[in-house]
Design a protein around this motif. Structure first.
Motif, mmCIF file in Angstrom:
data_model
loop_
_atom_site.group_PDB
_atom_site.id
_atom_site.type_symbol
_atom_site.label_atom_id
_atom_site.label_comp_id
_atom_site.label_asym_id
_atom_site.label_seq_id
_atom_site.Cartn_x
_atom_site.Cartn_y
_atom_site.Cartn_z
ATOM 1 N N VAL A 48 0.823 -1.212 0.000
ATOM 2 C CA VAL A 48 0.000 0.000 0.000
ATOM 3 C C VAL A 48 0.859 1.265 0.000
ATOM 4 N N ALA A 52 0.587 4.093 -2.678
ATOM 5 C CA ALA A 52 0.087 5.371 -2.164
ATOM 6 C C ALA A 52 1.055 6.510 -2.485
ATOM 7 N N VAL A 86 -6.802 1.577 -0.440
ATOM 8 C CA VAL A 86 -6.840 0.352 0.346
ATOM 9 C C VAL A 86 -8.041 -0.490 -0.074
ATOM 10 N N VAL A 89 -7.326 -1.936 -3.602
ATOM 11 C CA VAL A 89 -6.344 -3.021 -3.524
ATOM 12 C C VAL A 89 -7.006 -4.281 -2.999
ATOM 13 N N LEU A 108 -5.360 -5.470 5.563
ATOM 14 C CA LEU A 108 -5.587 -4.320 4.683
ATOM 15 C C LEU A 108 -6.453 -3.222 5.299
ATOM 16 N N THR A 112 -5.525 1.736 6.650
ATOM 17 C CA THR A 112 -6.022 3.098 6.465
ATOM 18 C C THR A 112 -5.619 3.992 7.625
#
Lengths: 192, 213
Positions: A48, A52, A86, A89, A108, A112
């Motif tokens: 991530v 990101a 997120v 994904v 996952l 966040t």
């Protein structure tokens, strides 16, 4: 090239996210009881954080700055990008790679609210990195995060079976162990 | 709602469920900025501001927000207040804004605020939520200020910038380094845990004594 090497080594060892910047402490303390889960979390974060870094750079340079919104929309825009990334994904992994989804899936949603991800996006912005540098920084920092959390999980696995004073059990003992580990990481500070 | 229970909600955040000492939430800012007492106090108050207002807004909107999109809605509400406090600090207390740096925007992902939005504000009325936010925020502020005052005292010999140690005291730089943060928080938690279990033990003994009588 030397620049990029510097960013990677800096992210993994010298400015380790957990040990010297205190980003991502919640998962560091929360999911480090077993080395297996710690590694899973590390991989999910790496995934991530790299993506990101890429997308927040694009959003900042092609949407926020041209529209003059960077000063007051940056935080909101970044966190929304990360939250939706997120989600995406998670959906993509579910369709494409069942095994990877099963390995990373549980971690996952937790990402966040992992401050390391937002932290790296903000850091890329304040350091004024280019797109490539940002992605490399995101990847390197995430590897540093994984390294620290996996090492810490190994320590905690041994702490769990050792005979500690009653008040030291759980977090106080774990924090002191983390402090000693951080002291060791400070030894890298002369590297670059 | 009677007055006593509002007081209870308020005290709950400060003692029983102190976010730092009891729940271990919001550890990133706790460790990162607790190098000077002013930073600790500033960070705590900034988080309190966000916590009170986000709790209020979320509790007012709790019947409007559908269950499924509550997390993104929380994020937007919290991020707006964080941006506000970030800009306010930059305008009025630039020195504090500089020393807290990126940890101000990072209040967005502070788990305390999320946890309170999810577990309290989304289920309770606006007045209770304000008190809960105030209690939790002040509990966080107190914990941060204590930790940062200890670290500043040992690491620089000062508290809030005032000299408290004797002039010939050699500052121990270890206390304000990252590793010191972990260890000092660990020791502080150890002391708090010890105190709490002592208090509980005393309470139990007293109850048993009363039972005997």
């Amino acid at each position: 090239m030397i620049d990029i090497m510097k960013i990677v080594i800096g992210g993994v060892l010298v400015n380790n996210f957990i040990m010297s910047k205190f980003l991502g402490i919640c998962p560091f303390l929360g999911v480090s009881k077993k080395s297996g889960t710690a590694f899973g979390m590390g991989m999910a974060v790496t995934f991530v954080m790299t993506i990101a870094s890429f997308f927040t750079w694009l959003i900042e340079h092609y949407i926020l700055i041209p529209l003059g919104l960077n000063a007051f929309m940056q935080t909101i825009a970044f966190i929304l990008v990360i939250a939706s990334l997120v989600q995406i994904v998670e959906l993509v992994l579910k369709k494409l790679s069942r095994s990877l989804y099963q390995a990373l899936g549980v971690y996952l949603p937790l990402i966040t609210t992992n401050c390391a991800v937002l932290g790296v996006a903000l850091l890329n912005s304040t350091e004024g990195y280019t797109l490539v540098q940002s992605v490399v920084n995101g990847f390197g920092s995430a590897i540093g995060f994984t390294l620290a959390i996996v090492l810490f999980a190994f320590i905690r696995e041994r702490l769990a079976t050792s005979n500690m004073p009653k008040w030291m059990e759980g977090f106080p003992g774990a924090l002191i162990a983390a402090g000693l580990m951080s002291l060791a990481f400070q030894g890298f500070s002369g590297l670059i | 709602m009677s007055k006593k229970s509002l007081g209870k909600i308020f005290m709950n955040g400060i003692i029983d469920e102190n976010p730092t000492f009891r729940l271990l939430l919001g550890m990133c800012p706790t460790l990162a900025i607790s190098t000077a007492a002013t930073n600790g106090l500033g960070m705590g108050l900034a988080a309190t501001f966000v916590l009170v207002f986000s709790n209020l807004v979320i509790s007012l909107l709790r019947k409007v927000i559908p269950e499924k999109v509550r997390i993104p809605s929380f994020v937007v509400v919290i991020a707006s207040f964080v941006t506000m406090i970030d800009l306010l600090l930059k305008a009025f207390i630039p020195s504090l804004s500089e020393s807290l740096g990126m940890y101000i925007p990072l209040i967005v992902v502070n788990c305390i605020i999320f946890a309170r939005a999810e577990s309290f504000a989304f289920k309770n009325g606006p007045i209770e939520s304000i008190f809960d936010g105030l209690g939790m925020g002040l509990g966080f502020t107190i914990a941060l200020t204590i930790l940062s005052a200890i670290r500043e005292c040992i690491g620089a010999g000062t508290i809030f910038g005032m000299q408290v140690m004797p002039a010939n005291y050699q500052p121990m730089a270890f206390a304000v380094m990252p590793s010191g943060g972990f260890i000092f928080l660990g020791v502080l938690l150890l002391i708090v845990n010890g105190l709490m279990s002592y208090v509980e033990k005393r309470k139990k003994e007293k109850e048993e004594e009363e039972m005997m009588l």
